[in-house]
Design an enzyme around this catalytic site. Structure first.
Site, short mmCIF file in Angstrom:
data_model
loop_
_atom_site.label_atom_id
_atom_site.label_comp_id
_atom_site.label_asym_id
_atom_site.label_seq_id
_atom_site.Cartn_x
_atom_site.Cartn_y
_atom_site.Cartn_z
N ASN A 38 0.89 -1.17 0.00
CA ASN A 38 0.00 0.00 0.00
C ASN A 38 0.92 1.21 0.00
O ASN A 38 1.50 1.56 1.03
CB ASN A 38 -0.89 -0.04 1.25
CG ASN A 38 -1.73 1.21 1.39
OD1 ASN A 38 -1.79 2.03 0.46
ND2 ASN A 38 -2.38 1.36 2.54
N TRP A 39 1.08 1.81 -1.17
CA TRP A 39 2.02 2.94 -1.27
C TRP A 39 1.42 4.23 -0.75
O TRP A 39 2.11 5.26 -0.69
CB TRP A 39 2.48 3.11 -2.73
CG TRP A 39 3.23 1.92 -3.25
CD1 TRP A 39 3.81 0.91 -2.51
CD2 TRP A 39 3.51 1.60 -4.62
NE1 TRP A 39 4.41 -0.01 -3.35
CE2 TRP A 39 4.25 0.38 -4.64
CE3 TRP A 39 3.20 2.20 -5.84
CZ2 TRP A 39 4.68 -0.21 -5.83
CZ3 TRP A 39 3.64 1.61 -7.02
CH2 TRP A 39 4.37 0.42 -7.01
N LYS A 40 0.14 4.20 -0.40
CA LYS A 40 -0.54 5.38 0.13
C LYS A 40 -0.31 6.59 -0.79
O LYS A 40 -0.24 6.41 -2.00
CB LYS A 40 -0.11 5.65 1.58
CG LYS A 40 -0.28 4.39 2.44
CD LYS A 40 -0.17 4.65 3.91
CE LYS A 40 -0.34 3.33 4.66
NZ LYS A 40 -0.37 3.47 6.10
N HIS B 105 -9.73 1.09 4.90
CA HIS B 105 -8.43 1.30 5.56
C HIS B 105 -8.62 2.26 6.74
O HIS B 105 -9.46 3.17 6.69
CB HIS B 105 -7.41 1.87 4.57
CG HIS B 105 -6.03 1.90 5.12
ND1 HIS B 105 -5.60 2.91 5.93
CD2 HIS B 105 -5.02 1.02 5.03
CE1 HIS B 105 -4.35 2.65 6.31
NE2 HIS B 105 -3.98 1.51 5.78
N GLU C 235 -7.07 4.74 7.65
CA GLU C 235 -6.98 6.17 7.29
C GLU C 235 -8.28 6.65 6.65
O GLU C 235 -8.66 7.81 6.80
CB GLU C 235 -5.75 6.39 6.38
CG GLU C 235 -4.46 6.31 7.21
CD GLU C 235 -3.30 5.64 6.53
OE1 GLU C 235 -3.24 5.60 5.29
OE2 GLU C 235 -2.42 5.12 7.27
N GLU D 76 -5.57 -4.78 10.83
CA GLU D 76 -4.57 -3.73 11.00
C GLU D 76 -4.89 -2.94 12.27
O GLU D 76 -5.70 -2.02 12.24
CB GLU D 76 -4.59 -2.78 9.80
CG GLU D 76 -4.29 -3.46 8.48
CD GLU D 76 -3.71 -2.47 7.46
OE1 GLU D 76 -2.58 -2.69 7.02
OE2 GLU D 76 -4.38 -1.48 7.14
N GLY E 16 2.16 2.59 10.69
CA GLY E 16 3.07 3.71 10.47
C GLY E 16 3.75 4.19 11.73
O GLY E 16 4.36 5.26 11.75
N SER F 58 3.20 -1.77 10.40
CA SER F 58 4.64 -1.79 10.60
C SER F 58 5.28 -3.15 10.31
O SER F 58 6.23 -3.55 10.99
CB SER F 58 5.00 -1.31 12.02
OG SER F 58 4.57 0.03 12.19
N GLY G 176 2.76 -0.99 4.27
CA GLY G 176 2.84 0.41 3.88
C GLY G 176 4.28 0.83 3.68
O GLY G 176 4.91 0.56 2.65
N GLY G 177 4.85 1.48 4.70
CA GLY G 177 6.18 2.09 4.61
C GLY G 177 7.25 1.19 4.02
O GLY G 177 8.03 1.62 3.14
P1 PGA Z 1 2.61 0.54 7.60
O1 PGA Z 1 1.16 0.67 6.91
O2 PGA Z 1 3.20 -0.77 7.09
O3 PGA Z 1 3.38 1.73 7.13
O4 PGA Z 1 2.39 0.51 9.06
C1 PGA Z 1 0.32 -0.44 6.77
C2 PGA Z 1 -1.01 -0.02 6.20
O5 PGA Z 1 -1.49 1.08 6.53
O6 PGA Z 1 -1.61 -0.75 5.39
#
Ligand code: PGA
Length: 257
Positions: free
Chosen positions: A10-12, A96, A98, A168, A174, A214, A235-236
């Site tokens: 997930n590159w956001k 998600h 977010e 999640e 994050g 994470s 994500g990251g």
């Molecule tokens: P993260 O994000 O790996 O940066 O914690 C995961 C996600 O939001 O899907």
């Protein structure tokens, strides 16, 4: 039938177009090297077409990070499921944290999006998970139950069996703070009991449940070694080809593939 692990980026709201294409090329190579793991990439919507072109002829699945629940119409700024399908997407992240917490998306809207995704053949990755204060208050199962039951509401069994759920915990996204493999496994097993309640034991054993929050090289192995953790939403650590490749390798090793 064993569940095929599914690890998805997930590159956001990150990358330039050139970075997205380079990342897609590297991620597509990783996907081709590790066919026992299903690998997906969800770039920003404006780069989906470029990423799909870069992933062409590779097993890398391309996905959206969100979509609206209607197929078309006067919804300024939104992207419809048929548009994602038209661009070559196979899956879409929905609900998600977010979207739930920054953009206040309610459960019923997310459920409508899940149904709309299936209508156009997209696999929804339904994200569920509790906030830190909810975990501290002992409400993790209540929240996860609400997210899972409302997200899958009204889905026939054949569709629910193909849905992917991503657990999640919001406090781990994050933040660098990962749920321990025990904490994650406990919630994943709980989600399977919920699926059994809602559908049946066979379906509960079929649905893939990813862990997200994470995930990085160094913790992916121990997480994916747990029996009910079928993959990861990353994500990251998916923004660098090398770290994502290491996660895929650890996941494959943990599942003895
Ligand atoms: P993260 O994000 O790996 O940066 O914690 C995961 C996600 O939001 O899907």
């Amino acid at each position: 039938m064993p569940r095929k692990p599914f690890i998805c980026c997930n590159w956001k709201m990150n990358t330039t177009r050139a970075e997205a294409v380079a990342l897609a090329e590297g991620t597509a190579r990783t996907a081709a090297e590790t066919p026992a793991v299903e690998v997906g990439a969800c770039p920003p919507a404006c780069y989906i077409e470029a990423v799909a072109a870069a992933a062409n002829d590779s097993p890398l699945l391309v996905g959206g990070q969100n979509m609206y629940a209607e197929a078309k119409g006067a919804f300024t700024g939104e992207i419809a499921g048929p548009m994602l399908a038209d661009l070559g997407c196979a899956c879409v992240i929905l609900g998600h944290s977010e979207r739930r917490h920054v953009f206040d998306e309610p459960d019923d809207l997310i459920a409508r999006k899940v149904r709309a995704a299936f209508e156009v053949g997209l696999t929804p990755i339904l994200c569920v998970g509790e906030l830190l204060q909810e975990r501290k208050a002992g409400r993790t199962e209540t929240i996860v139950r609400r997210h899972v039951t409302s997200g899958l509401e009204g889905l026939p069994k054949d569709q629910a069996a193909r849905a992917v759920i991503a657990y999640e915990p919001v406090w781990a996204i994050g933040t660098g703070e990962t749920a321990t493999p025990d904490q994650a496994q406990e919630v994943h097993a709980f989600i399977r009991t919920l699926l059994e309640e809602m559908y049946d034991a066979r379906l509960a054993q079929t649905v893939r449940i990813q862990y997200g929050g994470s995930v990085k090289p160094g913790n992916a192995h121990d997480l994916l070694a747990r029996p009910d953790i079928d993959g990861a939403l990353v994500g990251g650590a998916s923004l660098k080809v090398d770290s994502f490749r290491a996660i895929i390798a650890e996941g494959a090793e943990a599942k003895e593939l």
